[in-house]
Design a protein around this motif. Structure first.
Motif, mmCIF file in Angstrom:
data_model
loop_
_atom_site.group_PDB
_atom_site.id
_atom_site.type_symbol
_atom_site.label_atom_id
_atom_site.label_comp_id
_atom_site.label_asym_id
_atom_site.label_seq_id
_atom_site.Cartn_x
_atom_site.Cartn_y
_atom_site.Cartn_z
ATOM 1 N N ARG A 178 8.323 -17.455 11.889
ATOM 2 C CA ARG A 178 8.768 -16.737 13.081
ATOM 3 C C ARG A 178 7.523 -16.494 13.947
ATOM 4 O O ARG A 178 6.389 -16.610 13.473
ATOM 5 C CB ARG A 178 9.393 -15.391 12.697
ATOM 6 C CG ARG A 178 10.550 -15.530 11.734
ATOM 7 C CD ARG A 178 11.804 -15.733 12.507
ATOM 8 N NE ARG A 178 12.921 -16.069 11.613
ATOM 9 C CZ ARG A 178 13.969 -16.712 12.029
ATOM 10 N NH1 ARG A 178 14.066 -17.094 13.279
ATOM 11 N NH2 ARG A 178 14.951 -16.995 11.212
ATOM 12 N N LEU A 179 7.738 -16.103 15.175
ATOM 13 C CA LEU A 179 6.601 -15.872 16.063
ATOM 14 C C LEU A 179 5.645 -14.820 15.514
ATOM 15 O O LEU A 179 4.433 -14.945 15.670
ATOM 16 C CB LEU A 179 7.072 -15.478 17.462
ATOM 17 C CG LEU A 179 7.714 -16.591 18.264
ATOM 18 C CD1 LEU A 179 7.949 -16.144 19.694
ATOM 19 C CD2 LEU A 179 6.903 -17.871 18.234
ATOM 20 N N ARG A 180 6.181 -13.802 14.850
ATOM 21 C CA ARG A 180 5.305 -12.766 14.301
ATOM 22 C C ARG A 180 4.293 -13.342 13.311
ATOM 23 O O ARG A 180 3.232 -12.773 13.096
ATOM 24 C CB ARG A 180 6.110 -11.633 13.676
ATOM 25 C CG ARG A 180 6.753 -11.913 12.356
ATOM 26 C CD ARG A 180 7.369 -10.669 11.702
ATOM 27 N NE ARG A 180 8.452 -10.060 12.454
ATOM 28 C CZ ARG A 180 8.333 -8.968 13.218
ATOM 29 N NH1 ARG A 180 7.199 -8.357 13.348
ATOM 30 N NH2 ARG A 180 9.376 -8.476 13.861
ATOM 31 N N MET B 130 1.695 -15.593 16.099
ATOM 32 C CA MET B 130 1.219 -15.093 17.394
ATOM 33 C C MET B 130 -0.178 -14.482 17.282
ATOM 34 O O MET B 130 -0.594 -14.017 16.220
ATOM 35 C CB MET B 130 2.186 -14.048 17.944
ATOM 36 C CG MET B 130 2.223 -12.768 17.158
ATOM 37 S SD MET B 130 3.489 -11.651 17.815
ATOM 38 C CE MET B 130 3.183 -10.210 16.803
ATOM 39 N N ARG C 205 -2.623 -11.490 17.963
ATOM 40 C CA ARG C 205 -2.405 -10.040 18.035
ATOM 41 C C ARG C 205 -3.574 -9.302 18.702
ATOM 42 O O ARG C 205 -3.400 -8.210 19.212
ATOM 43 C CB ARG C 205 -2.203 -9.474 16.635
ATOM 44 C CG ARG C 205 -0.942 -9.990 15.971
ATOM 45 C CD ARG C 205 -0.887 -9.558 14.507
ATOM 46 N NE ARG C 205 0.196 -10.199 13.801
ATOM 47 C CZ ARG C 205 1.419 -9.709 13.703
ATOM 48 N NH1 ARG C 205 1.712 -8.572 14.283
ATOM 49 N NH2 ARG C 205 2.346 -10.353 13.042
ATOM 50 N N PRO D 297 9.407 -11.146 18.516
ATOM 51 C CA PRO D 297 8.618 -11.535 17.343
ATOM 52 C C PRO D 297 9.430 -12.239 16.259
ATOM 53 O O PRO D 297 8.871 -13.004 15.469
ATOM 54 C CB PRO D 297 8.034 -10.223 16.831
ATOM 55 C CG PRO D 297 8.845 -9.156 17.455
ATOM 56 C CD PRO D 297 9.415 -9.698 18.718
ATOM 57 N N ASP D 298 10.750 -12.010 16.206
ATOM 58 C CA ASP D 298 11.574 -12.642 15.185
ATOM 59 C C ASP D 298 12.131 -13.999 15.618
ATOM 60 O O ASP D 298 12.871 -14.627 14.856
ATOM 61 C CB ASP D 298 12.722 -11.717 14.778
ATOM 62 C CG ASP D 298 12.217 -10.536 13.957
ATOM 63 O OD1 ASP D 298 11.249 -10.718 13.193
ATOM 64 O OD2 ASP D 298 12.772 -9.444 14.094
ATOM 65 N N VAL E 58 4.726 -11.454 23.621
ATOM 66 C CA VAL E 58 5.714 -11.154 22.588
ATOM 67 C C VAL E 58 5.919 -9.644 22.585
ATOM 68 O O VAL E 58 4.961 -8.884 22.407
ATOM 69 C CB VAL E 58 5.250 -11.656 21.204
ATOM 70 C CG1 VAL E 58 6.276 -11.311 20.136
ATOM 71 C CG2 VAL E 58 4.988 -13.163 21.236
ATOM 72 N N ASP F 38 8.119 -6.231 21.195
ATOM 73 C CA ASP F 38 8.962 -5.634 20.172
ATOM 74 C C ASP F 38 9.363 -4.249 20.678
ATOM 75 O O ASP F 38 8.497 -3.387 20.859
ATOM 76 C CB ASP F 38 8.206 -5.533 18.852
ATOM 77 C CG ASP F 38 9.098 -5.151 17.693
ATOM 78 O OD1 ASP F 38 10.334 -5.063 17.883
ATOM 79 O OD2 ASP F 38 8.567 -4.946 16.589
ATOM 80 N N VAL G 192 3.231 -6.710 21.513
ATOM 81 C CA VAL G 192 2.702 -6.789 20.145
ATOM 82 C C VAL G 192 1.909 -8.065 19.904
ATOM 83 O O VAL G 192 1.272 -8.218 18.865
ATOM 84 C CB VAL G 192 3.823 -6.668 19.087
ATOM 85 C CG1 VAL G 192 4.445 -5.283 19.122
ATOM 86 C CG2 VAL G 192 4.876 -7.753 19.258
ATOM 87 N N GLY G 193 1.959 -9.004 20.851
ATOM 88 C CA GLY G 193 1.229 -10.245 20.674
ATOM 89 C C GLY G 193 1.480 -11.206 21.811
ATOM 90 O O GLY G 193 2.119 -10.872 22.815
#
Length: 135
Positions: free
Chosen positions: A6-8, A11, A13, A87-88, A108, A110, A115-116
């Motif tokens: 996933r992107l989280r 990515m 940060r 992020p998901d 990104v 959240d 968050v990123g």
């Protein structure tokens, strides 16, 4: 076979961010010094307000040179209509979003908070790593 990230998972940060009241010349210097093509503009709570790109900076520099106006702020030059990703979001969906746009990176968010950031290179690298792992 491992599930796609996933992107989280991919990515960046550790981001350089700008404030809307920052002087544009200071922001341009920051982008040039860090060799980045743009930065997210956030408020004190980390909410995304916009993005300042090098193209925005070029427009500001040209305007400043022509009008001899050096007192403008990031808020006066940033783009406020920003496309973001969650992020998901899965890797394939992210790749499709990049293919459907001209953007090289997406913030990104959240729950409305930055968050990123994910770039085309991040997605391509993750796809290649997954492709190689499943060969």
């Amino acid at each position: 076979m491992n599930p796609l990230p996933r992107l989280r998972d991919i990515m960046a940060r550790d981001l350089i961010t700008l404030r809307p009241d920052m002087e544009i010349l200071q922001a341009v210097d920051l982008l040039l010094r860090h060799r980045i093509s743009g930065a997210c503009v956030v408020d004190e709570a980390g909410a995304l307000l916009g993005v300042l790109s090098k193209k925005d900076c070029l427009r500001a520099a040209l305007n400043a040179a022509y009008h001899q106006d050096r007192a403008s702020t990031v808020a006066q030059h940033m783009s406020t209509e920003v496309e973001t990703l969650a992020p998901d979001l899965g890797l394939v969906a992210a790749a499709e979003r990049f293919l459907a746009s001209n953007f090289r990176r997406f913030p990104v968010l959240d729950q409305g908070r930055l968050v990123g950031q994910v770039s085309r290179a991040d997605v391509l690298k993750a796809l290649m790593e997954n492709w190689g792992a499943n060969a």
